[in-house]
Motif scaffolding. Sequence first.
Motif, mmCIF file in Angstrom:
data_model
loop_
_atom_site.group_PDB
_atom_site.id
_atom_site.type_symbol
_atom_site.label_atom_id
_atom_site.label_comp_id
_atom_site.label_asym_id
_atom_site.label_seq_id
_atom_site.Cartn_x
_atom_site.Cartn_y
_atom_site.Cartn_z
ATOM 1 N N ASN A 101 -6.813 -3.950 1.049
ATOM 2 C CA ASN A 101 -5.365 -3.847 1.230
ATOM 3 C C ASN A 101 -5.076 -2.828 2.347
ATOM 4 N N GLU A 104 -8.745 0.347 -2.722
ATOM 5 C CA GLU A 104 -10.177 0.634 -2.566
ATOM 6 C C GLU A 104 -10.322 1.860 -1.681
ATOM 7 N N LYS A 135 -3.694 -6.315 -3.107
ATOM 8 C CA LYS A 135 -5.003 -6.163 -3.729
ATOM 9 C C LYS A 135 -5.128 -4.739 -4.260
ATOM 10 N N GLU A 136 -5.971 -4.575 -5.266
ATOM 11 C CA GLU A 136 -6.159 -3.255 -5.852
ATOM 12 C C GLU A 136 -6.724 -2.297 -4.809
#
Length: 322
Positions: free
Chosen positions: A222, A285, A282-283
């Motif tokens: 992301n 990272e 998105k999660e």
Amino acid sequence: MRHLIPSYIRVPVVFFAIAGLIEYFVDSGDQPAFIEQPVILLFLLLVLLFLIAIEGIVGTMDNILYQSLDEEGKARYDAQRAAPSKLALWIKKTYDKLKGAKPIEEEGEIILDHNYDGIKELDNNLPPWWLYGFYATIIFGVVYMARYHVFNADDQFDEYEIEYAEANRAIEEYKKTAKNLVDVNTVVVLTDAADLNAGKKIFEVNCVACHMADGGGGIGPNLTDEHWILGGGIKNVFRTISEGGRDGKGMVAWKNSLKPLEMAQVASYVLQFQGTTPANPKEAEGDIWVDESKDNSEESSTEETEEKTNEADEEDQTIASN
């Protein structure tokens, strides 16, 4: 002068002089002017024909006038043409003077008594050109010694270092304006709309498949949150695009496919996603990245403000005590 230089020399010299002037004053880029602009080639051909025509006309008129003379006039004309010019006489006289030698008729006055198996020696003076040249070398040697060994002027090693430093400064100045020479150390965030639009096109062609059009992430991470796997900021993003991501599971290096300017453009566009809200984020990272250079600059500015405040307080106290 015309009779001293034959026409087969005059015509090419004048023609190439005109062609050289045209090449000097006409901006034709990397190509010769007569190739870049065919009208110049036509003009040069006309000039050549004009020069040849002038030589032919003048030669014809000269021959007609010669044929109109009587025998006595022709003899005077031939004698005048055969006589050396004043320029040739001056050159010969100057050359003889520079030789500094006596005429053969006067060599008896300077002959020495030495006799080597019938060979006698003349007491000629040194040629003036040699003598003056020798004096010039002495003067040069004195000036050189005074300049470099007495007054310690810059020698060739110092001049090399100075020119080398100037060349490096010129290169650095050029790099500031030459975007295609940008690297990870000199890259800065591009804010011009043209650069950002170019970065958007590159992103849509090469990066959407992994990062999504809104930067929310897919196969790739992301780009909208504050977490970065290999560091955020323009320099880290530029380096990641250029050299690629993590070995075996990161994206490929784009330095062989994209120019430095293109990588700077797409890196600047990627940073525009920060703080936006993608459709399917998105999660996160990686780690939250903090711009240490910005923090250091803020700390230094805070320290400077505090120092100025303390100095002002001390001045106020001094004035109050007085």
